[in-house]
Motif scaffolding. Sequence first.
Motif, PDB file in Angstrom:
ATOM      1  N   LEU A 237       0.938  -1.064  -0.114  1.00  0.00           N
ATOM      2  CA  LEU A 237       0.068   0.010  -0.143  1.00  0.00           C
ATOM      3  C   LEU A 237       0.819   1.098  -0.023  1.00  0.00           C
ATOM      4  O   LEU A 237       0.655   2.237  -0.654  1.00  0.00           O
ATOM      5  N   VAL A 238       1.935   1.191   0.851  1.00  0.00           N
ATOM      6  CA  VAL A 238       2.830   2.135   0.827  1.00  0.00           C
ATOM      7  C   VAL A 238       3.435   2.737  -0.682  1.00  0.00           C
ATOM      8  O   VAL A 238       3.517   3.738  -1.098  1.00  0.00           O
ATOM      9  N   ILE A 239       3.880   1.602  -1.378  1.00  0.00           N
ATOM     10  CA  ILE A 239       4.423   1.970  -2.716  1.00  0.00           C
ATOM     11  C   ILE A 239       3.363   2.355  -3.592  1.00  0.00           C
ATOM     12  O   ILE A 239       3.630   3.472  -4.126  1.00  0.00           O
ATOM     13  N   ALA A 240       2.153   1.803  -3.632  1.00  0.00           N
ATOM     14  CA  ALA A 240       1.179   2.135  -4.689  1.00  0.00           C
ATOM     15  C   ALA A 240       0.613   3.575  -4.407  1.00  0.00           C
ATOM     16  O   ALA A 240       0.425   4.399  -5.243  1.00  0.00           O
ATOM     17  N   LEU A 241       0.383   3.543  -3.161  1.00  0.00           N
ATOM     18  CA  LEU A 241      -0.454   5.395  -2.760  1.00  0.00           C
ATOM     19  C   LEU A 241       0.469   6.132  -2.883  1.00  0.00           C
ATOM     20  O   LEU A 241       0.379   7.193  -3.092  1.00  0.00           O
ATOM     21  N   GLY A 242       1.870   5.768  -2.392  1.00  0.00           N
ATOM     22  CA  GLY A 242       2.806   6.949  -2.135  1.00  0.00           C
ATOM     23  C   GLY A 242       3.136   7.385  -3.732  1.00  0.00           C
ATOM     24  O   GLY A 242       3.349   8.721  -4.012  1.00  0.00           O
ATOM     25  N   LEU A 243       3.402   6.644  -4.739  1.00  0.00           N
ATOM     26  CA  LEU A 243       3.552   7.110  -6.265  1.00  0.00           C
ATOM     27  C   LEU A 243       2.113   7.797  -6.801  1.00  0.00           C
ATOM     28  O   LEU A 243       2.176   8.981  -7.003  1.00  0.00           O
ATOM     29  N   THR A 644      -1.181   1.457  -8.843  1.00  0.00           N
ATOM     30  CA  THR A 644      -1.881   0.596  -8.237  1.00  0.00           C
ATOM     31  C   THR A 644      -2.226  -0.907  -8.888  1.00  0.00           C
ATOM     32  O   THR A 644      -2.282  -1.905  -8.379  1.00  0.00           O
ATOM     33  N   GLY A 645      -2.469  -0.619 -10.397  1.00  0.00           N
ATOM     34  CA  GLY A 645      -2.748  -1.647 -11.297  1.00  0.00           C
ATOM     35  C   GLY A 645      -1.510  -2.686 -11.104  1.00  0.00           C
ATOM     36  O   GLY A 645      -1.682  -3.695 -11.649  1.00  0.00           O
ATOM     37  N   ALA A 646      -0.451  -2.124 -11.005  1.00  0.00           N
ATOM     38  CA  ALA A 646       0.900  -3.147 -11.006  1.00  0.00           C
ATOM     39  C   ALA A 646       0.761  -4.157  -9.919  1.00  0.00           C
ATOM     40  O   ALA A 646       1.370  -5.265 -10.081  1.00  0.00           O
ATOM     41  N   LEU A 647      -0.052  -3.847  -8.844  1.00  0.00           N
ATOM     42  CA  LEU A 647      -0.450  -4.956  -7.884  1.00  0.00           C
ATOM     43  C   LEU A 647      -0.697  -6.239  -8.515  1.00  0.00           C
ATOM     44  O   LEU A 647      -0.825  -7.382  -7.778  1.00  0.00           O
ATOM     45  N   ALA A 648      -1.522  -6.028  -9.867  1.00  0.00           N
ATOM     46  CA  ALA A 648      -2.184  -6.958 -10.224  1.00  0.00           C
ATOM     47  C   ALA A 648      -1.355  -8.360 -10.626  1.00  0.00           C
ATOM     48  O   ALA A 648      -1.920  -9.411 -10.991  1.00  0.00           O
ATOM     49  N   THR A 663      -8.027  -0.206  -8.920  1.00  0.00           N
ATOM     50  CA  THR A 663      -8.349  -0.038 -10.191  1.00  0.00           C
ATOM     51  C   THR A 663      -9.516   0.454 -10.814  1.00  0.00           C
ATOM     52  O   THR A 663      -9.931   1.233 -11.450  1.00  0.00           O
ATOM     53  N   PHE A 664     -10.226  -0.807 -10.602  1.00  0.00           N
ATOM     54  CA  PHE A 664     -11.679  -0.565 -10.851  1.00  0.00           C
ATOM     55  C   PHE A 664     -12.450   0.859 -10.387  1.00  0.00           C
ATOM     56  O   PHE A 664     -13.087   1.485 -11.031  1.00  0.00           O
TER      57      PHE A 664
END
Length: 720
Positions: A237-243, A644-648, A663-664
């Motif tokens: 969450l830190v990486i996705a939301l941070g960016l 965030t979609g990269a987490l997929a 992402t949705f």
Amino acid sequence: MFRLLADLARHGRGVVLAAAVLLMIVAGAAATGVQQRLSSTLSDYGSTTGPSAAARQEIERRTGIDVQQGYIVLVRTDQPITATGPAPAAVTETVDLLRRQPHVRRVVDYRTAGDPDMIARGGHETYVAAQLGKVVEARATPRIQRAFAGDSQLRGHVTLGGPTIATQQISAISTEDLSRAESIALPILFILLFFVFRGVVAALLPLAGGTFAILLSLLSIRVITTFTELSVFALNLVIALGLGLAIDYSLLMVSRFREELAGSGDSWVALRRTLDSAGRTVLFSALTVSAALAVLCVFPIPFVWSMGVAGIIVVLSSAVYGLVLLPSLLLLLGPRVNALAPRRWQRRQEGGAGSGAWGRWAAAVMRRPILFAIGSAVLLLVCGSPVLAARFTGIDVTALPATASAARVNTAMRRDFPGGSSTPFSIVIRAPEGDATTVAAYARRVAGVKGVGLSTEPRYLGASTWEIDGSTRGEALSSASLDSVTSVRDLSAPFPVQVTGASADFLDQEHAIVDHLPLAIALAVITTLVFLFALTGSLVLPVKALIMNALTLGASLGLLVFVFQQGHGASLLGFSSLGALDTSSPLVLVAVTFGLSTDYGVFLLGRITEEHLSGADTRQAVSTGLEHTGRIVTSAAILLCVATGALAISRLIMIKELGVGITFGVLIDASIVRAMLVPALMAILGPVNWWAPAPLRRLRRLLHGSLQEPAKTPAGLDAA
């Protein structure tokens, strides 16, 4: 406040920039050891206040054994294994190696247990189980792996599994996948940022912001872990939301700075106006997103509240960049913010040519507002309809890829061993030592429960505490096991009884979510109403925002059910459907999506309110607001979806669910809701949008002395 921030950027930017560089160096050094300090155990997903946790803690106090930890070693031999014959050398060596480990409390094989079901049907495999004391999994797992790898007799004959190995492999895969996601997302983000920010220099600002926010968040997490445990999945969450949020705030601030700079030609004046407008929006955005994530902290589930804590930290870190560091950079760059960009892009002003399409779109929607409102609402309800059939499950070894050793052991246990499809549980009984007869009678009643078998007689642990060990037929999260544990809990007993085990943990997790959900919803609603009222001065707009957020959440969860529970697109996303959603991930998804939906609402409503306070009527304010923010919201949504979609791409289904679900939610909110539903409803309600009771308007005037009331108050609404 915003004047102070502007003055800080003007007179103290050297100090600000030097402090930021020093902070990033310190944070970078501290970040190297963060992952080793984060937790990855089965207890992360259970309720810390439930009876299962209490029973587990009591067993550990009395015996030194943590029933959630353990190794299961699958041993393969060339010679047949029989229950009465001598044990093969590989089995005895495995038992001896496990007993030599300082954290191993008890080792059980088919001989010591007297259980022929611990021998595989083919006769060439058996398993050895080890119970552990309290361990640091990140240290214990590599140690046991090295011990088996270094034993030449066992090399090629054993496979390590069990809960301790499984949780560490989940943690390792999460870290590997996160690194892979970053390596894919960052180049794509930079290319998109170049086109969105219209230049190399401007595109570097959000990347610098993402780096700053992530490093500051990791430093904060490092400090927090000295006092309490946080789940390793907080890093995702830190990486996705941070960016994502650094890009959002940078896009908003840079776009407004360019707009003001083009109008005034003075960097200082442009920055001051940017902070007073876009800076205010960033502040309210950070507050609303933080409030949405803060509701996760009410759930007594470590995985969930870890996400809440990490989310709050990264949002505030992004806001610090947007309000403190970025203004100093903008003032330092001045017109050079447009450097290394095509001349045509440098001449283009925000809100000018190329952005007018959003104003025309808003006008088109508002010409047929009822049609667009009904159509959008119906589309969102259709997308959300699968949520009515949603089913939920928990986290266990099945979350691992089939190639992981713990997954291979689990598969072999279920497939090849007569008792492999059973789930152990333990019962803690509070009764004096002298009540052995009564305890034994209760144990016989437990053994009579459908699907339950006892593996030990009641054992007295001391201090008026007894333990009974047993198992249920079926996997831990199967309906059969859950029903059996529920039946055991429902048995009347002449003394206090608590049941623990994987099935009991999941039941307690469900109860904790249901019990705390009303409080979480109430907090989210109240804080959103308060912050949006403070931003807009209207009571209608916050209520409407809550309704639209609910539609966005419903549609996102419905699509998540459609994909992950029903399995549509499973081959494309690379997963096998479990026929249910992970219980914890939707909670995090709802909080993040709710926060981001409010975030984009703040972007749009902030500009609409600004135009309305300048004297524009509702339709004109909406048209101008969407013209100036439509491109920003759409671009921010696309960029956030990349982050965030990269987490997929994660091999762990709960992280994949989180990435796809966010992402949705972002795409739905930025397209259907902000581009169609918001302008349509604003047009339908007209002046009513700005209604608020007179006492609340007076309160807001006190809080926002610099703002003026709307030029016109609808007739009759003042009295109301």
